[in-house]
Write a protein that holds these residues in place. Structure first.
Motif, PDB file in Angstrom:
ATOM      1  N   VAL A  31       0.864  -1.187   0.000  1.00 29.16           N
ATOM      2  CA  VAL A  31       0.000   0.000   0.000  1.00 29.16           C
ATOM      3  C   VAL A  31       0.896   1.231   0.000  1.00 29.16           C
ATOM      4  O   VAL A  31       1.675   1.444   0.927  1.00 29.16           O
ATOM      5  CB  VAL A  31      -0.940   0.039   1.219  1.00 29.16           C
ATOM      6  N   ALA A  35       2.449   3.831  -3.398  1.00 30.03           N
ATOM      7  CA  ALA A  35       3.352   3.737  -4.561  1.00 30.03           C
ATOM      8  C   ALA A  35       4.307   4.915  -4.605  1.00 30.03           C
ATOM      9  O   ALA A  35       4.600   5.459  -5.656  1.00 30.03           O
ATOM     10  CB  ALA A  35       2.545   3.633  -5.857  1.00 30.03           C
ATOM     11  N   PRO A  64       8.278   6.297  -3.106  1.00 31.30           N
ATOM     12  CA  PRO A  64       9.598   5.666  -3.169  1.00 31.30           C
ATOM     13  C   PRO A  64       9.686   4.365  -2.362  1.00 31.30           C
ATOM     14  O   PRO A  64      10.270   3.384  -2.834  1.00 31.30           O
ATOM     15  CB  PRO A  64      10.523   6.733  -2.587  1.00 31.30           C
ATOM     16  N   GLY A 113       3.554   6.521   3.818  1.00 32.10           N
ATOM     17  CA  GLY A 113       4.142   7.856   3.792  1.00 32.10           C
ATOM     18  C   GLY A 113       3.727   8.752   4.945  1.00 32.10           C
ATOM     19  O   GLY A 113       3.393   8.296   6.047  1.00 32.10           O
ATOM     20  N   ALA A 170       1.466  21.259   0.404  1.00 34.29           N
ATOM     21  CA  ALA A 170       0.160  21.193  -0.267  1.00 34.29           C
ATOM     22  C   ALA A 170       0.150  22.110  -1.485  1.00 34.29           C
ATOM     23  O   ALA A 170      -0.308  21.726  -2.572  1.00 34.29           O
ATOM     24  CB  ALA A 170      -0.946  21.600   0.707  1.00 34.29           C
TER      25      ALA A 170
HETATM   26  C1  FAD Z   1       3.135  17.268   0.641  1.00 28.61           C
HETATM   27  C2  FAD Z   1       4.530  16.711   0.657  1.00 28.61           C
HETATM   28  C3  FAD Z   1       5.485  17.156  -0.258  1.00 28.61           C
HETATM   29  C4  FAD Z   1       6.778  16.657  -0.255  1.00 28.61           C
HETATM   30  N1  FAD Z   1       7.688  17.147  -1.153  1.00 28.61           N
HETATM   31  C5  FAD Z   1       8.965  16.699  -1.102  1.00 28.61           C
HETATM   32  C6  FAD Z   1       9.953  17.207  -2.008  1.00 28.61           C
HETATM   33  O1  FAD Z   1       9.661  18.049  -2.837  1.00 28.61           O
HETATM   34  N2  FAD Z   1      11.221  16.740  -1.912  1.00 28.61           N
HETATM   35  C7  FAD Z   1      11.577  15.791  -0.980  1.00 28.61           C
HETATM   36  O2  FAD Z   1      12.750  15.388  -0.939  1.00 28.61           O
HETATM   37  N3  FAD Z   1      10.655  15.278  -0.126  1.00 28.61           N
HETATM   38  C8  FAD Z   1       9.379  15.713  -0.164  1.00 28.61           C
HETATM   39  N4  FAD Z   1       8.456  15.224   0.725  1.00 28.61           N
HETATM   40  C9  FAD Z   1       8.912  14.184   1.645  1.00 28.61           C
HETATM   41  C10 FAD Z   1       8.581  12.830   1.008  1.00 28.61           C
HETATM   42  O3  FAD Z   1       7.339  12.425   1.510  1.00 28.61           O
HETATM   43  C11 FAD Z   1       9.547  11.711   1.258  1.00 28.61           C
HETATM   44  O4  FAD Z   1      10.857  12.053   1.113  1.00 28.61           O
HETATM   45  C12 FAD Z   1       9.270  10.478   0.402  1.00 28.61           C
HETATM   46  O5  FAD Z   1       8.339  10.720  -0.612  1.00 28.61           O
HETATM   47  C13 FAD Z   1       8.728   9.415   1.304  1.00 28.61           C
HETATM   48  O6  FAD Z   1       8.414   8.284   0.560  1.00 28.61           O
HETATM   49  P1  FAD Z   1       7.328   7.239   1.094  1.00 28.61           P
HETATM   50  O7  FAD Z   1       7.240   6.207   0.018  1.00 28.61           O
HETATM   51  O8  FAD Z   1       7.644   6.816   2.470  1.00 28.61           O
HETATM   52  O9  FAD Z   1       5.968   8.051   1.196  1.00 28.61           O
HETATM   53  P2  FAD Z   1       5.119   8.870   0.129  1.00 28.61           P
HETATM   54  O10 FAD Z   1       5.945   9.372  -0.961  1.00 28.61           O
HETATM   55  O11 FAD Z   1       4.314   9.826   0.918  1.00 28.61           O
HETATM   56  O12 FAD Z   1       4.128   7.762  -0.488  1.00 28.61           O
HETATM   57  C14 FAD Z   1       3.066   7.212   0.261  1.00 28.61           C
HETATM   58  C15 FAD Z   1       1.952   6.847  -0.707  1.00 28.61           C
HETATM   59  O13 FAD Z   1       0.979   6.097   0.012  1.00 28.61           O
HETATM   60  C16 FAD Z   1      -0.294   6.428  -0.486  1.00 28.61           C
HETATM   61  N5  FAD Z   1      -1.283   6.082   0.548  1.00 28.61           N
HETATM   62  C17 FAD Z   1      -1.267   6.422   1.859  1.00 28.61           C
HETATM   63  N6  FAD Z   1      -2.317   5.884   2.497  1.00 28.61           N
HETATM   64  C18 FAD Z   1      -3.021   5.192   1.561  1.00 28.61           C
HETATM   65  C19 FAD Z   1      -4.217   4.428   1.597  1.00 28.61           C
HETATM   66  N7  FAD Z   1      -4.903   4.234   2.745  1.00 28.61           N
HETATM   67  N8  FAD Z   1      -4.678   3.885   0.449  1.00 28.61           N
HETATM   68  C20 FAD Z   1      -3.982   4.047  -0.713  1.00 28.61           C
HETATM   69  N9  FAD Z   1      -2.827   4.752  -0.809  1.00 28.61           N
HETATM   70  C21 FAD Z   1      -2.359   5.310   0.320  1.00 28.61           C
HETATM   71  C22 FAD Z   1      -0.199   7.920  -0.780  1.00 28.61           C
HETATM   72  O14 FAD Z   1      -1.137   8.299  -1.761  1.00 28.61           O
HETATM   73  C23 FAD Z   1       1.240   8.057  -1.277  1.00 28.61           C
HETATM   74  O15 FAD Z   1       1.318   8.041  -2.685  1.00 28.61           O
HETATM   75  C24 FAD Z   1       7.144  15.682   0.712  1.00 28.61           C
HETATM   76  C25 FAD Z   1       6.181  15.224   1.626  1.00 28.61           C
HETATM   77  C26 FAD Z   1       4.894  15.723   1.607  1.00 28.61           C
HETATM   78  C27 FAD Z   1       3.879  15.216   2.610  1.00 28.61           C
END
Ligand code: FAD
Length: 454
Positions: A14, A16, A18, A110, A131
């Motif tokens: 759950v 998609a 990084p 995330g 946002a």
């Molecule tokens: C608004 C925002 C902007 C950011 N911009 C930057 C940036 O410009 N540069 C940078 O280095 N870092 C940025 N970050 C930090 C960034 O989140 C992390 O560095 C990195 O993307 C984390 O990867 P992740 O896979 O853990 O989470 P995320 O990239 O947040 O991916 C999590 C995914 O899970 C999905 N998800 C969550 N719950 C559910 C559910 N119940 N059902 C279905 N799908 C779900 C979300 O839609 C999301 O696509 C940002 C963070 C946020 C919140």
């Protein structure tokens, strides 16, 4: 429900972003049947959100290409996972509700932005920094507008750079952390050369934009929308005229799904994160977690943890163990963030008695004080019962220390009953889903017993 997703999935991921993409790639590289679910219409998560001007980020391009080299992955985009139970996940898509069954689950959900209330924060034109960045990447017109970016943490630079690249006039970046703290962060970056290079590149893209440390937003003013912002600095109060205000105080992990499954959590500043062991395994058998859901650590951390979780979830422990040293290094960077960008008490004190804290249900701060716990406050005021389901106001109240989120607190758990997102009543009725039997403790039986009805 349809039959389309009836097959047992080896590794269901759950998220998609990084972390989720890395988990899917790792699991699929061993020949496992993998499915990916994300509520966004396109893969990439937050950092790789496709940009209408710049297209797909190179990192996402590479991640998708790597994924394509393994066993084909089952994609479920524009799909929200809104209820879960061990071995099962209930998803909502445009076509209706479906149940996915899995052997192992990787939660890569995330984080979201931490927004803190201050007078005027609900005015049109005021938003989170991340946002606004997300909106602009998706085509929101910002060219020529005067934007003040404020709050705390490295995300402010990334957001400001995106806004500027889309033609915004970024007036200043107001970082609430003191200059000494920010300098301390910068000098420690040499241990992570990629981060240092990223920070330098952002500063170059923001050349000429003042970066003001020890400055924070006290209030926003305007008739129908933001037109002026009051900031506090060491030299006193100052007013800045602007068209748009973008304020964010870092990130907080998305825990809803993990909590609904009964995964234990650990304190993460004033918030909580999913508790994982060295294998990225949560306290629930067969459920792994990776990335920002386990604590804010940035993209490198998310990718390595995702890969470790994916290998373990597919049963290939040696491949996962080989990555442990890289994770330790990435988590070292993560530890820098809270140490240098702690929200100061003056920022927490900006909200006045009549400042709305719950903007979905119009609940001011004064009405939220004096209750025994968050649940009592919610029942009496409806705080957290609107469309964000407490995602914004719950984190804000925890940061203000009004109703602290302890790990595994009953208060936190009470917000985690399915459905996790507003879901169409007709769909729920058709699936035989009853909120009455939807609680974390009974979800394991209720979802299973709801079965297929279509
Ligand atoms: C608004 C925002 C902007 C950011 N911009 C930057 C940036 O410009 N540069 C940078 O280095 N870092 C940025 N970050 C930090 C960034 O989140 C992390 O560095 C990195 O993307 C984390 O990867 P992740 O896979 O853990 O989470 P995320 O990239 O947040 O991916 C999590 C995914 O899970 C999905 N998800 C969550 N719950 C559910 C559910 N119940 N059902 C279905 N799908 C779900 C979300 O839609 C999301 O696509 C940002 C963070 C946020 C919140």
């Amino acid at each position: 429900m349809t039959d389309a997703h009836d097959a047992l999935i080896d590794v269901l991921v759950v998220g998609a972003g990084p972390a989720g993409l890395a988990a899917a790639r790792a699991a699929a590289s061993h020949g496992a049947q993998v499915a990916l679910v994300d509520l966004q219409a396109r893969a990439g998560g937050q950092v790789w959100r496709p940009d209408v001007q710049r297209g797909i980020a190179p990192g996402l391009h590479r991640a998708l290409a790597e994924l394509e080299r393994g066993v084909p992955v089952q994609w479920h985009l524009a799909t929200q996972a809104f209820a879960s139970a061990p071995g099962r996940l209930l998803i909502e898509q445009e076509q209706g509700l479906h149940e996915l069954r899995y052997r192992s689950l990787v939660l890569a959900t995330g984080a979201r932005e931490l927004l803190l209330p201050f007078p005027g924060w609900t005015l049109p034109g005021a938003s989170g920094a991340g946002a606004l960045q997300a909106l602009v990447k998706q085509g929101w017109p910002i060219a020529g507008r005067r934007v003040l970016v404020a709050g705390s943490g490295p995300l402010l630079l990334a957001a400001a750079a995106t806004l500027r690249a889309h033609g915004a006039q970024v007036l200043a970046i107001c970082e609430q952390a003191p200059a000494a703290s920010v300098r301390g962060f910068a000098v420690r970056l040499w241990r992570w050369p990629a981060k240092l290079a990223q920070a330098a590149a952002l500063r170059t893209r923001l050349a000429g934009v003042p970066y003001r440390c020890g400055a924070w937003v006290r209030a926003a003013y305007g008739e129908r929308k933001v037109s002026e912002v009051e900031i506090e600095t060491a030299r006193g109060l100052e007013r800045i005229a602007c068209d748009q205000l973008a304020v964010g105080y870092g990130l907080v992990p998305n825990l809803e799904l993990a909590r609904q499954l009964g995964c234990a959590t650990v304190p993460h500043g004033r918030h909580a994160a999913v508790r994982v062991d060295a294998r990225q395994a949560t306290s629930v058998a067969g459920v792994y977690a990776a990335g920002e859901a386990c604590g804010i650590g940035g993209i490198d951390c998310a990718r390595i943890e995702g890969a470790i979780a994916g290998h373990h979830a597919a049963g290939f422990d040696d491949a996962a163990r080989a990555l442990y040293p890289r994770r330790q290094r990435a988590r070292g960077f993560a530890a820098l963030l809270p140490a240098h960008f702690t929200v100061r008490d003056e920022v927490r004190a900006c909200a006045t008695a009549d400042t709305l804290v719950c903007r979905c249900e119009d609940v001011p701060l004064a009405r939220l004080q004096g209750w025994a716990d968050a649940r009592a406050a919610k029942l009496a005021t409806r705080c957290g019962m609107g469309s964000c389901q407490g995602r914004i106001c719950g984190a804000a109240l925890a940061e203000l220390n009004a109703y602290p989120v302890s790990s595994d607190s009953a208060a936190g758990a009470s917000l985690m009953r399915p459905p996790l997102f507003p879901t169409r009543l007709a769909e729920l009725a058709q699936a035989g889903f009853s909120p009455a039997d939807a609680s974390a403790s009974v979800a394991s039986t209720s979802i299973a017993s709801q079965g297929s009805t279509s």
